[in-house]
Write an enzyme that holds these catalytic residues in place. Structure first.
Site, mmCIF file in Angstrom:
data_model
loop_
_atom_site.group_PDB
_atom_site.id
_atom_site.type_symbol
_atom_site.label_atom_id
_atom_site.label_comp_id
_atom_site.label_asym_id
_atom_site.label_seq_id
_atom_site.Cartn_x
_atom_site.Cartn_y
_atom_site.Cartn_z
ATOM 1 C CB CYS A 156 -0.918 -0.182 1.220
ATOM 2 S SG CYS A 156 -1.981 -1.331 1.335
ATOM 3 C CG HIS A 296 -1.428 4.201 5.628
ATOM 4 N ND1 HIS A 296 -1.450 4.168 4.316
ATOM 5 C CD2 HIS A 296 -1.638 2.874 6.151
ATOM 6 C CE1 HIS A 296 -1.697 2.930 4.149
ATOM 7 N NE2 HIS A 296 -1.725 2.133 5.224
ATOM 8 C CD GLU A 307 -0.693 7.067 10.291
ATOM 9 O OE1 GLU A 307 -0.322 8.059 9.301
ATOM 10 O OE2 GLU A 307 -1.802 6.368 9.888
ATOM 11 C CE LYS A 328 -5.319 4.195 3.105
ATOM 12 N NZ LYS A 328 -4.517 5.666 3.162
ATOM 13 C CG HIS A 333 -6.400 0.930 1.674
ATOM 14 N ND1 HIS A 333 -5.595 1.461 0.831
ATOM 15 C CD2 HIS A 333 -5.724 0.475 2.545
ATOM 16 C CE1 HIS A 333 -4.300 1.225 1.316
ATOM 17 N NE2 HIS A 333 -4.438 0.610 2.244
ATOM 18 C CG PHE A 394 -0.031 -6.473 3.306
ATOM 19 C CD1 PHE A 394 -0.823 -5.887 4.267
ATOM 20 C CD2 PHE A 394 -0.873 -7.278 2.225
ATOM 21 C CE1 PHE A 394 -2.316 -5.794 4.449
ATOM 22 C CE2 PHE A 394 -2.223 -7.382 2.595
ATOM 23 C CZ PHE A 394 -2.941 -6.989 3.771
#
Length: 407
Positions: A156, A296, A307, A328, A333, A394
């Site tokens: 991502c 993110h 985060e 998002k 996403h 990931f």
């Protein structure tokens, strides 16, 4: 940009400022029986904007990328024929695209054709439509770009790293201009089933409009989105010489690896801290120079928490001076395109002086402890000149871009 909020950058930006949400119920027989039937599809069908003969040779993600590239190119004041007409040196121009799986959905569809109808019905375009570098190649072919056409696959964080690599290619004198960003089109049954099996997706029990809830105490997973976003990055001297409009400075970027788990973030956020520190050092900036973070924040319980821990570690007592937004909630996403689209939102925040609100964060999680912008756009503070755009993928792949206000 092509996003769930609009078919171009202007409409997407307006939608972000208005607090709109692009999450929708999924309709169609192919989605029946899935445990999750919501997503954030693009606001347009890219095939409708391309000649049929051209569209049928590209996967959906490449179509998104090509249309967004053309928009970015024109917005930069460059003609479609700039390379072919000698306006720019084609060998000094590049493409840097991020994606997670590229045209893999094409391969899935072709496998279905093979099993149902036989080998002779599989399209001869299947192989070139499947390769992850298809989007970069199609952009280079369309515009006549001959410097390089690279593809980044980094989960991502793919779109974010693609922009970072483009910054370095210009800095080190290899290129003058780069079209950089990300693209993805993975709203397919098998991808949704896979993410649902991981329990990574929001169930959308309160309806699609409240499904993606970054930093909200009731967040329960992300919503799959699609689209593309590209920036035109240019050497400053080169841009000034041709009278280009400059939105901001791409000041620096940073990468790190968690070395922790394929899908779970480090709870202490140490990898994220490292990426932010590298981005700030690369930009010649200090934490106190940062006035905004485009987070993110996928709306997963552990991801958002990690985060937040990282941001507290970086900014310490100054965390209250850093306004945070998480797109998002509005866009879902967008996978490999997410970091690129969010980077563009960060650029536009610096340019217009407005921070879009975080959609879905109706009940902010007290344990997050961040100044999350909600409800309405907020004027950007003049207390500093740097904004960060964060992406994590990931495998523990962390990428952060630092942009600097120029006006």
């Amino acid at each position: 940009m092509i996003s769930p909020l609009g078919g171009d950058a202007a409409s997407t930006w307006r939608g972000l400022l208005a607090g709109e949400c692009g999450v929708r119920p999924l309709v169609g027989a192919e989605f029946e029986g899935l445990p999750v039937r919501i997503a954030a599809p693009a606001a347009i069908d890219p095939a409708d904007r391309l000649p049929r003969t051209q569209a049928r040779t590209m996967g959906r993600s490449a179509q998104f990328a090509l249309l967004a590239a053309r928009e970015a190119w024109a917005d930069a004041g460059l003609a479609h024929s700039a390379m072919r007409d000698g306006e720019l040196d084609a060998k000094r121009v590049g493409v840097s695209m991020g994606t997670i799986i590229g045209g893999a959905p094409v391969l899935v569809a072709a496998d279905q054709v093979l099993s149902q109808r036989g080998a002779r019905f599989v399209s001869p375009h299947t192989a070139p439509m499947t390769v992850p570098n298809g989007a970069a190649a199609q952009i280079a072919i369309d515009l006549g770009i001959r410097g390089e056409a690279r593809t980044v696959v980094a989960g991502c964080a793919s779109g974010t790293e693609a922009i970072g690599q483009a910054i370095d290619r210009i800095r080190h004198g290899h290129l003058d201009v780069v079209l950089a960003g990300g693209t993805e089109a993975v709203i397919t049954p098998v991808v949704l089933a896979a993410f649902a099996s991981m329990r990574a997706l929001s169930l959308g029990e309160d309806g699609p409009l409240g499904a993606s809830r970054p930093f909200d105490k009731n967040r329960d997973g992300f919503v799959v989105g699609e689209g593309a976003g590209l920036l035109v990055l240019e050497d400053e001297e080169h841009a000034l010489a041709r009278g280009a409009r400059i939105y901001c400075e791409a000041a620096g970027w940073g990468l790190s690896a968690d070395a922790h788990h394929m899908v779970a973030p480090r709870p202490d956020g140490e990898g994220i801290v490292d990426a932010i520190a590298k981005a700030l050092a690369d930009a010649g900036a200090e934490p106190g120079d940062v006035v905004h973070v485009n987070a993110h924040a996928t709306a997963t319980p552990n991801g958002d928490a990690a985060e937040a821990v990282a941001l507290h570690a970086v900014f310490g007592a100054g965390i209250g001076d850093v306004a945070v937004t998480a797109p998002k909630g509005a866009l879902g996403h967008m996978q490999g395109a997410g970091g690129a689209v969010e980077a563009i939102a960060t650029v536009l925040t610096l340019h217009h002086g407005l921070i879009p609100p975080t959609v879905g964060c109706d009940n902010p999680d007290d344990e997050i402890g961040l100044d999350v912008v909600v409800g309405a756009p907020r004027p950007l503070s003049r207390g500093g000149d740097v904004a960060l755009s964060n992406s994590y993928g990931f495998g523990g792949h962390n990428a952060v871009l630092a942009f600097r206000r120029t006006g």
